[in-house]
Design an enzyme around this catalytic site. Structure first.
Site, PDB file in Angstrom:
ATOM      1  N   HIS A 144      48.231  73.657  37.632  1.00 45.41           N
ATOM      2  CA  HIS A 144      48.529  74.786  36.766  1.00 45.41           C
ATOM      3  C   HIS A 144      48.654  74.347  35.308  1.00 45.41           C
ATOM      4  O   HIS A 144      49.072  73.233  35.000  1.00 45.41           O
ATOM      5  CB  HIS A 144      49.837  75.453  37.178  1.00 45.41           C
ATOM      6  CG  HIS A 144      49.677  76.478  38.256  1.00 45.41           C
ATOM      7  ND1 HIS A 144      48.838  77.572  38.125  1.00 45.41           N
ATOM      8  CD2 HIS A 144      50.246  76.583  39.494  1.00 45.41           C
ATOM      9  CE1 HIS A 144      48.910  78.308  39.229  1.00 45.41           C
ATOM     10  NE2 HIS A 144      49.745  77.731  40.068  1.00 45.41           N
ATOM     11  N   CYS A 161      44.403  76.036  33.432  1.00 46.38           N
ATOM     12  CA  CYS A 161      44.335  77.131  32.469  1.00 46.38           C
ATOM     13  C   CYS A 161      44.840  76.702  31.096  1.00 46.38           C
ATOM     14  O   CYS A 161      45.664  75.805  30.983  1.00 46.38           O
ATOM     15  CB  CYS A 161      45.152  78.310  32.975  1.00 46.38           C
ATOM     16  SG  CYS A 161      44.468  79.042  34.475  1.00 46.38           S
TER      17      CYS A 161
END
Length: 413
Positions: A87, A140
């Site tokens: 993440h 991301c």
């Protein structure tokens, strides 16, 4: 010929609401690629993942320790490589200064002890001349991880966002104007963590889709993005620590409170600035409901054991601007960043109908290398990855960030 050394990190966050599927596979495939294609020795490849709870975990402290070891032992002629699958998130500004309107792009270790863009920039600055450090981040918001590096391929909107933030500050009146974009993002994060998608748009619209929309299905499989909204991050941090008093707006202080000397250097510097402001009677650090909580945390720290503050107070900070969201570090010259997407985009975590999971960028890199029996340059790899992902229906746009001389250098070595 110099030595070849690598650190590979894959985090699936098993059993959490942010669980991913493809990160362990990304790391396993990259490890095999380093051995078979690039000639790395097995002993020169360090892997951290959360597949086996009994093994060393990819915590913030462990990742930083391995990265520091990788760079500290580097010599001219060496090739260093870091692959991250997991993440990514963005921390909004929290100093309360009207001109602090940016974000810190971060990767999210298994224990939520964030590693910031400035941490990476300062790490690459330590790489000796003649040694090249290549970073692949399949996460991301990864386009900003090597901040201040020259954007060779990408459509960064950081400058436009900074200018927009300044215009908001200038046009608004009253206290707290610098937090308008922060509050907007907080509301957006809460909704998106509940599955409600809100398109990102500004009055200066980008010429490309920002990639926040749902990704396509993968041959009847499915995808999710590798972005961790602040609201979800806070919930996971509460679960990790057992603390219920964590709030948006005091995240950096909370991270220092939990991790102390193991926290990000950027966060320790932030803590020093905020402590000094409180000691000097300056209470404008954070406004409104956020300010009350932040000041309670700071006062508790000051009234507690002074030894707990030592990791922060030992930091060298010359001005408050040094801890603004974003980075003021100088341009790193010996690093290459290949990002899964732009700073305001998400990267996909895909699972096929046959149960094979991977990161979209990681899979594209493996596919491109597999069809080439020759060296592939950094520029060629990123352009090919963009083309391949676009054909597959993904909206994310990988980026290349490095000095001019490294665009045509072979990927990794």
């Amino acid at each position: 010929m110099g030595r070849k050394r690598a650190l590979l990190v894959g985090i699936n966050y098993p059993g959490t609401k942010a669980e991913l599927k493809g990160c362990h596979n990304d790391v396993a495939r990259m490890r095999r690629c380093l051995l078979d294609r690039f000639g790395f020795d097995d002993a020169a490849i360090r892997v951290l993942d959360d597949a086996d709870p009994a093994a060393p975990q990819p915590t913030g402290a462990n990742i930083r320790r391995e990265l520091a070891r990788l760079v500290a032992d580097a010599r001219p002629g060496d090739f260093l490589f870091f692959h991250y699958s997991g993440h990514g998130t963005r921390l909004p500004a929290e100093t309360g200064q009207d001109d602090d309107t940016g974000y810190d792009e971060c990767i999210v270790p298994s224990d939520m002890n964030l590693i910031t863009d400035q941490d990476f920039t300062e790490l690459v600055q330590k790489v000796p001349d003649g040694c090249l450090f290549t970073i692949v981040s399949d996460s991301c918001h990864s386009g900003g991880l090597l901040d201040k590096a020259k954007e060779q391929i990408g459509h960064s909107t950081r400058q436009n966002k900074a200018q927009q933030g300044k215009r908001e500050v200038q046009s608004d009146s009253g206290s707290g104007s610098g937090f308008r974009s922060f509050l907007k993002q907080t509301a957006r994060d809460v909704l998106e963590s509940q599955g409600v998608h809100i398109p990102h748009r500004s009055h200066q619209e980008s010429s490309y889709d920002d990639g926040e929309a749902e990704e396509p299905s993968v041959t009847d499989g499915h995808t999710k993005n590798r972005s961790l909204p602040l609201s979800t991050f806070i919930e996971m941090l509460k679960e990790q620590t057992g603390k219920d008093d964590i709030e948006v707006g005091s995240i950096r202080m909370t991270l220092f409170n939990i991790f102390g000397d193991d926290a990000s250097p950027k966060i320790k510097k932030f803590m020093k600035v905020m402590l000094e402001k409180l000691q000097q009677g300056q209470h404008g650090g954070v406004v409104g409901f956020v300010g009350a909580l932040a000041q309670e945390l700071l006062k508790a720290k000051l009234q507690g054991k002074q030894e707990d503050l030592k990791p922060a107070m030992e930091q060298e900070v010359h001005s408050v601007e040094e801890v603004y969201a974003g980075t003021t570090a100088r341009v790193p010259s010996n690093g290459v960043l290949i990002s899964g997407c732009q700073t305001d985009q998400t990267s996909a975590d895909a699972t096929t109908s046959k149960g094979l999971s991977y990161g979209a960028l990681s899979n594209a890199i493996q596919a491109i290398l597999a069809e080439k029996n020759r060296k592939v340059t950094n520029k060629e790899l990123v352009l090919k990855a963009r083309e391949l992902l676009s054909k597959q229906g993904y909206k994310q746009q990988p980026g290349l960030y490095c000095s001019d001389k490294h665009t045509e250098v072979a990927f990794i070595c």
